[in-house]
Scaffold this active site. Sequence first.
Site, PDB file in Angstrom:
ATOM      1  N   ASP A  68       2.055   6.756   6.638  1.00  0.00           N
ATOM      2  CA  ASP A  68       2.031   7.588   4.891  1.00  0.00           C
ATOM      3  C   ASP A  68       0.759   7.885   5.179  1.00  0.00           C
ATOM      4  O   ASP A  68       0.068   6.391   4.736  1.00  0.00           O
ATOM      5  CB  ASP A  68       3.342   7.364   4.414  1.00  0.00           C
ATOM      6  CG  ASP A  68       4.674   7.890   4.841  1.00  0.00           C
ATOM      7  OD1 ASP A  68       4.911   8.140   6.408  1.00  0.00           O
ATOM      8  OD2 ASP A  68       6.227   7.898   3.948  1.00  0.00           O
ATOM      9  N   SER A 119      -3.711   0.891   1.003  1.00  0.00           N
ATOM     10  CA  SER A 119      -4.391   0.365   1.677  1.00  0.00           C
ATOM     11  C   SER A 119      -5.230   1.889   2.836  1.00  0.00           C
ATOM     12  O   SER A 119      -4.169   2.871   2.105  1.00  0.00           O
ATOM     13  CB  SER A 119      -4.373  -0.531   2.462  1.00  0.00           C
ATOM     14  OG  SER A 119      -6.172  -1.132   2.815  1.00  0.00           O
ATOM     15  N   HIS A 127       2.681   2.461  12.518  1.00  0.00           N
ATOM     16  CA  HIS A 127       3.626   3.321  13.866  1.00  0.00           C
ATOM     17  C   HIS A 127       2.435   2.976  14.924  1.00  0.00           C
ATOM     18  O   HIS A 127       1.440   3.920  14.691  1.00  0.00           O
ATOM     19  CB  HIS A 127       4.886   3.065  13.836  1.00  0.00           C
ATOM     20  CG  HIS A 127       5.042   2.990  12.723  1.00  0.00           C
ATOM     21  ND1 HIS A 127       7.277   2.764  13.030  1.00  0.00           N
ATOM     22  CD2 HIS A 127       5.450   3.437  11.415  1.00  0.00           C
ATOM     23  CE1 HIS A 127       7.919   2.596  12.318  1.00  0.00           C
ATOM     24  NE2 HIS A 127       6.740   2.505  10.283  1.00  0.00           N
TER      25      HIS A 127
END
Length: 307
Positions: free
Chosen positions: A98, A265, A164
């Site tokens: 995300d 981050s 991922h």
Amino acid sequence: MNLRHSLQRLVLNEDLNFLLTNRVPRIGLTHFMGWWSRIRHPWVRKLSMAAWTTFTDLDLSDAKKSSFDSLHDCFTRELKPGSRPVDGRPDVLTSPSDGIVGAHGVIEDGDAGTGPQVFQAKGFPYRLSDLLGDDDRAKALAQSLVGGCYVTLRLTSSMYHRFHAPCDARLEHVTYISGDTWNVNPIALKRVERLFCKNERAVLHLRLANDTRMILVPVAAILVASMRLRAFEVPLNLRYKGPNELPCDARYTKGEEMGWFEHGSTILVLAPKGFELASRLQQGMTMRMGEALMTRSHPDDPKSAAT
């Protein structure tokens, strides 16, 4: 509710935000936050969660668990199965996390002597080799990416913090580079030159099935106590001086979890010539893990992007 929104607007004030997050002992505060966030006492957890939800729009509706042992447990939460559908088209590289789309574009060769460069914000370029390690190996890697494309994805503190694989790939090497913990929000990116090259980061070397190489660079920031990779048993954190070269051989299918941050981050995605940015990509938009981020320029020719 009005008080909450007023506090959020106050924190978003550029000068105040920069002062609070970058004029403090960043590394010391990061170590402290790493310790504090793991305290399992219910009072500490409740106080920390209350402060967090006051200043952010934290949404836990898609979290796998409904209660958490500590603040750290919530930061690194997993999601309910099916919460992030993954684009399965073979010519698509998906978003590894995300994040909010920041600087992005084509990786261009700079002026003589500077090498390939990209941007952290408008008017703030940085050398790609500085990000990747600034040795002969990093310079050669940076040069091999010329003509490709890059995307900067910024994770806010309230977002899902795991990342991922953007495609079926083999993680063949990691370069861990210790560094500072500047805030990576847009305010800092417009004021601190070469910020990503100064912060702690890990350069993940991925090899695709057709031998194409691409790079993911998770970049740490203030309050990020460590990064974790599934390929290693130990955390990558500020206790390790760098650069450290870590060979490995870990295989991932598209969408499979590779690791996580301990706090919000940034992840930089770097792909070589033969890939282009997804047509809908715009700065400021919010991406979800698994959505199309880049596409192969010539999907009918699997060798077109090979390096």
